[in-house]
Design a protein around this motif. Structure first.
Motif, PDB file in Angstrom:
ATOM      1  N   VAL A 166     -10.868   9.329 -59.521  1.00  0.00           N
ATOM      2  CA  VAL A 166     -11.115   8.778 -60.857  1.00  0.00           C
ATOM      3  C   VAL A 166     -10.440   7.409 -61.006  1.00  0.00           C
ATOM      4  O   VAL A 166     -10.921   6.533 -61.740  1.00  0.00           O
ATOM      5  CB  VAL A 166     -10.610   9.761 -61.941  1.00  0.00           C
ATOM      6  N   ALA A 167      -9.341   7.211 -60.288  1.00  0.00           N
ATOM      7  CA  ALA A 167      -8.596   5.950 -60.389  1.00  0.00           C
ATOM      8  C   ALA A 167      -9.453   4.737 -60.063  1.00  0.00           C
ATOM      9  O   ALA A 167      -9.240   3.653 -60.620  1.00  0.00           O
ATOM     10  CB  ALA A 167      -7.374   5.995 -59.470  1.00  0.00           C
ATOM     11  N   VAL A 168     -10.416   4.890 -59.154  1.00  0.00           N
ATOM     12  CA  VAL A 168     -11.313   3.771 -58.819  1.00  0.00           C
ATOM     13  C   VAL A 168     -12.075   3.318 -60.050  1.00  0.00           C
ATOM     14  O   VAL A 168     -12.227   2.122 -60.305  1.00  0.00           O
ATOM     15  CB  VAL A 168     -12.297   4.182 -57.698  1.00  0.00           C
ATOM     16  N   ASN A 169     -12.564   4.273 -60.829  1.00  0.00           N
ATOM     17  CA  ASN A 169     -13.360   3.937 -62.010  1.00  0.00           C
ATOM     18  C   ASN A 169     -12.490   3.466 -63.170  1.00  0.00           C
ATOM     19  O   ASN A 169     -12.906   2.608 -63.953  1.00  0.00           O
ATOM     20  CB  ASN A 169     -14.206   5.142 -62.416  1.00  0.00           C
TER      21      ASN A 169
ATOM     22  N   THR B  98     -11.886  -0.695 -65.873  1.00  0.00           N
ATOM     23  CA  THR B  98     -11.594  -0.913 -67.292  1.00  0.00           C
ATOM     24  C   THR B  98     -10.311  -1.732 -67.419  1.00  0.00           C
ATOM     25  O   THR B  98      -9.700  -2.119 -66.425  1.00  0.00           O
ATOM     26  CB  THR B  98     -11.419   0.430 -68.027  1.00  0.00           C
ATOM     27  N   GLN B  99      -9.884  -1.967 -68.646  1.00  0.00           N
ATOM     28  CA  GLN B  99      -8.631  -2.676 -68.884  1.00  0.00           C
ATOM     29  C   GLN B  99      -7.430  -1.727 -68.915  1.00  0.00           C
ATOM     30  O   GLN B  99      -6.284  -2.167 -69.041  1.00  0.00           O
ATOM     31  CB  GLN B  99      -8.709  -3.430 -70.224  1.00  0.00           C
ATOM     32  N   ALA B 100      -7.688  -0.426 -68.793  1.00  0.00           N
ATOM     33  CA  ALA B 100      -6.612   0.555 -68.858  1.00  0.00           C
ATOM     34  C   ALA B 100      -5.722   0.466 -67.627  1.00  0.00           C
ATOM     35  O   ALA B 100      -6.195   0.230 -66.512  1.00  0.00           O
ATOM     36  CB  ALA B 100      -7.187   1.962 -68.983  1.00  0.00           C
ATOM     37  N   LYS B 101      -4.440   0.679 -67.837  1.00  0.00           N
ATOM     38  CA  LYS B 101      -3.467   0.635 -66.757  1.00  0.00           C
ATOM     39  C   LYS B 101      -3.015   2.053 -66.430  1.00  0.00           C
ATOM     40  O   LYS B 101      -2.516   2.776 -67.294  1.00  0.00           O
ATOM     41  CB  LYS B 101      -2.266  -0.223 -67.170  1.00  0.00           C
ATOM     42  N   ILE B 102      -3.207   2.449 -65.160  1.00  0.00           N
ATOM     43  CA  ILE B 102      -2.787   3.776 -64.734  1.00  0.00           C
ATOM     44  C   ILE B 102      -1.271   3.878 -64.823  1.00  0.00           C
ATOM     45  O   ILE B 102      -0.544   3.018 -64.348  1.00  0.00           O
ATOM     46  CB  ILE B 102      -3.272   4.054 -63.297  1.00  0.00           C
TER      47      ILE B 102
ATOM     48  N   ALA C  15       6.444  13.942 -62.901  1.00  0.00           N
ATOM     49  CA  ALA C  15       7.422  12.888 -62.621  1.00  0.00           C
ATOM     50  C   ALA C  15       6.844  11.495 -62.760  1.00  0.00           C
ATOM     51  O   ALA C  15       7.574  10.511 -62.745  1.00  0.00           O
ATOM     52  CB  ALA C  15       7.977  13.065 -61.204  1.00  0.00           C
ATOM     53  N   CYS C  16       5.527  11.415 -62.906  1.00  0.00           N
ATOM     54  CA  CYS C  16       4.867  10.109 -62.925  1.00  0.00           C
ATOM     55  C   CYS C  16       4.571   9.657 -64.335  1.00  0.00           C
ATOM     56  O   CYS C  16       3.425   9.393 -64.678  1.00  0.00           O
ATOM     57  CB  CYS C  16       3.557  10.179 -62.120  1.00  0.00           C
ATOM     58  N   GLY C  17       5.564   9.569 -65.160  1.00  0.00           N
ATOM     59  CA  GLY C  17       5.348   9.189 -66.554  1.00  0.00           C
ATOM     60  C   GLY C  17       4.815   7.802 -66.728  1.00  0.00           C
ATOM     61  O   GLY C  17       3.708   7.495 -66.363  1.00  0.00           O
ATOM     62  N   GLY C  18       5.607   6.884 -67.233  1.00  0.00           N
ATOM     63  CA  GLY C  18       5.123   5.537 -67.493  1.00  0.00           C
ATOM     64  C   GLY C  18       5.677   4.512 -66.552  1.00  0.00           C
ATOM     65  O   GLY C  18       5.615   3.324 -66.820  1.00  0.00           O
ATOM     66  N   ASP C  19       6.250   4.931 -65.411  1.00  0.00           N
ATOM     67  CA  ASP C  19       6.853   3.991 -64.479  1.00  0.00           C
ATOM     68  C   ASP C  19       5.947   3.708 -63.302  1.00  0.00           C
ATOM     69  O   ASP C  19       6.393   3.453 -62.191  1.00  0.00           O
ATOM     70  CB  ASP C  19       8.183   4.546 -63.944  1.00  0.00           C
TER      71      ASP C  19
END
Length: 452
Positions: A303-306, A310-314, A26-30
């Motif tokens: 893993v979200a902490v690491n 970076t420039q990546a957006k969860i 359910a956690c796609g791109g929103d």
């Protein structure tokens, strides 16, 4: 054989697998559509703490980097509320050895956060740990399920507060790399290997493996073993009631070798994987646009902490799927850090009370890369839909999980760098064809550590 007292809390596991898969799907791109709560989180009456003006406390944990920085914010709030001064003491693995040195020198920390159930058992057996006081127990009774309370108990006495939990059955992936290769998140191990083949053929190695940190390799093995052999067999191996030379271990290692044995699947090949520490395994997966060092990295919600480095957006660049099913059901392996008082002081008990409250957990949950087993924590404080979904699935599952097998083991086998299970699986990563030799080494080290 040493009894770790955890199998009685491990009731079922399918519910969490289903809930986790639903939440992650359910956690796609929103991920950023819900507003971030203001500093301070949701309204709360706040846990009652004593005044500790002038008291100095030390808290030891193996946390480093952003994890340590975020926990320090929790300690600062405790200082603000009590008037105490708290110093964070960086510990080294194995933490039991580190604490033993401190205690032998007459300078134990007031509180330690232990990353293994086996370390908690050792602390109690060595008569280092203090039972939790009535205020901390009241918070535990109010905010925790029976399973998480039981994991912090030894011999029927409550010694610990599980402040931090982890869902160790997640694979995070670079959305651009998957899109460029035309790959979809796999649901089975067979599909994972097929996806890895497609990704590597497209020019992006499939997986970033943190082989320099042996604990990550134990998590790979445990997820495969749990899904393939089932929860009852998992519990037996965790207590060393069956030997590591058992055919079930052979089957799991052979399956893991399907991934580790393909050097083209691994970022940097075998030698690169063996030289990669956990933080780098994450950051190199989410840098380089659609041509990162690897398309996927396996590990828990932390893993979200690491990724945040970076420039990546969860939720957009960095997405996640549950560990694929190897057998009939997808695995769900949990871990966590338990806070234990090592001094019979008012300050140590006050800190345990604070850590057992939602007030403390919500501070760190807001920063990301943190998961609390505290059912009173408001899910809204988590910074995005992905982490919010992981947290909700953990709480919804109650006691339906299996705890990290290596963390249940004596530290000499399951929690020591360069020794025991960590070293045996590093050697296996270097030579995945040597299944029998790996089993023999694992059994010899386990028999010595368990004393049977």
């Amino acid at each position: 054989m040493r009894e770790h007292g955890t199998s009685r809390t491990h009731l079922r596991w399918a519910a969490l697998a289903a809930a986790g898969a639903l939440a992650l799907t359910a956690c796609g791109g929103d991920a950023e559509k819900e507003p971030r709560p203001p500093q301070g989180g949701t309204a709360s009456p706040g846990v009652q703490l004593p005044r500790l003006d002038g008291e100095k406390l030390q808290v030891a944990a193996v946390w480093t980097g952003p994890e340590q920085e975020n926990f320090t914010k929790v300690l600062k709030e405790f200082e603000k509320r009590t008037g105490a001064t708290v110093t964070f003491v960086p510990a080294q693995d194995p933490i039991v050895t580190f604490l033993g040195t401190k205690i032998a020198g007459g300078a134990p920390p007031d509180v330690a956060l232990l990353p293994q159930v086996g370390a908690l058992v050792s602390a109690v057996q060595n008569k280092w740990a203090q039972p939790v006081g009535p205020e901390a127990q009241a918070q535990l009774d109010k905010n925790y399920s029976a399973g998480w309370k039981s994991l912090g108990a030894v011999g029927g006495t409550q010694y610990g507060v599980y402040y931090k939990a982890a869902n160790k059955s997640l694979i995070w992936y670079n959305a651009k790399a998957f899109e460029a290769a035309g790959v979809k998140p796999p649901k089975t191990w067979k599909e994972l290997i097929t996806a890895a083949d497609t990704l590597s053929a497209s020019g992006t190695p499939a997986v970033s493996v943190a082989g320099a940190d042996g604990w990550t390799l134990t998590d790979w093995f445990e997820n495969i073993y749990l899904s393939q052999s089932g929860p009852e067999q998992y519990d037996r191996l965790a207590k060393h009631e069956i030997k590591w030379t058992d055919d079930s271990v052979k089957q799991a290692l052979t399956t893991l070798g399907e991934l580790f044995g393909r050097r083209d699947f691994l970022a940097g090949g075998t030698s690169g994987a063996l030289a990669t520490e956990f933080p780098k395994s994450v950051t190199q997966t989410f840098t380089g646009g659609d041509r990162p060092a690897a398309a996927m990295v396996f590990e828990g919600d932390f893993v979200a902490v690491n990724i945040a480095q970076t420039q990546a957006k969860i939720g957009e660049d960095a997405l996640v799927f549950p560990f694929p099913a190897v057998g009939a059901k997808a695995p769900v392996v949990s871990g966590g850090d338990v806070a234990v008082a090592l001094k019979p002081s008012k300050g140590a008990q006050a800190l345990l009370t604070f850590l057992a409250s939602p007030d403390a957990a919500q501070i760190q949950a807001r920063e990301g890369g943190f998961l609390s087993p505290n059912k009173s924590v408001d899910p809204a404080v988590y910074p995005n839909d992905i982490q919010r979904g992981i947290a909700k699935s953990l709480i919804a599952a109650g006691d339906d999980f299996r705890f990290d097998m290596s963390d249940q083991a004596p530290a000499a086998f399951g929690g020591t760098p360069g020794a025991g299970e960590w070293k045996a699986l590093q050697d296996f990563l270097a030579n995945p064809s040597d299944v029998a030799g790996t089993q023999a080494k694992l059994e010899a080290d386990a028999a010595k550590a368990y004393g049977n």
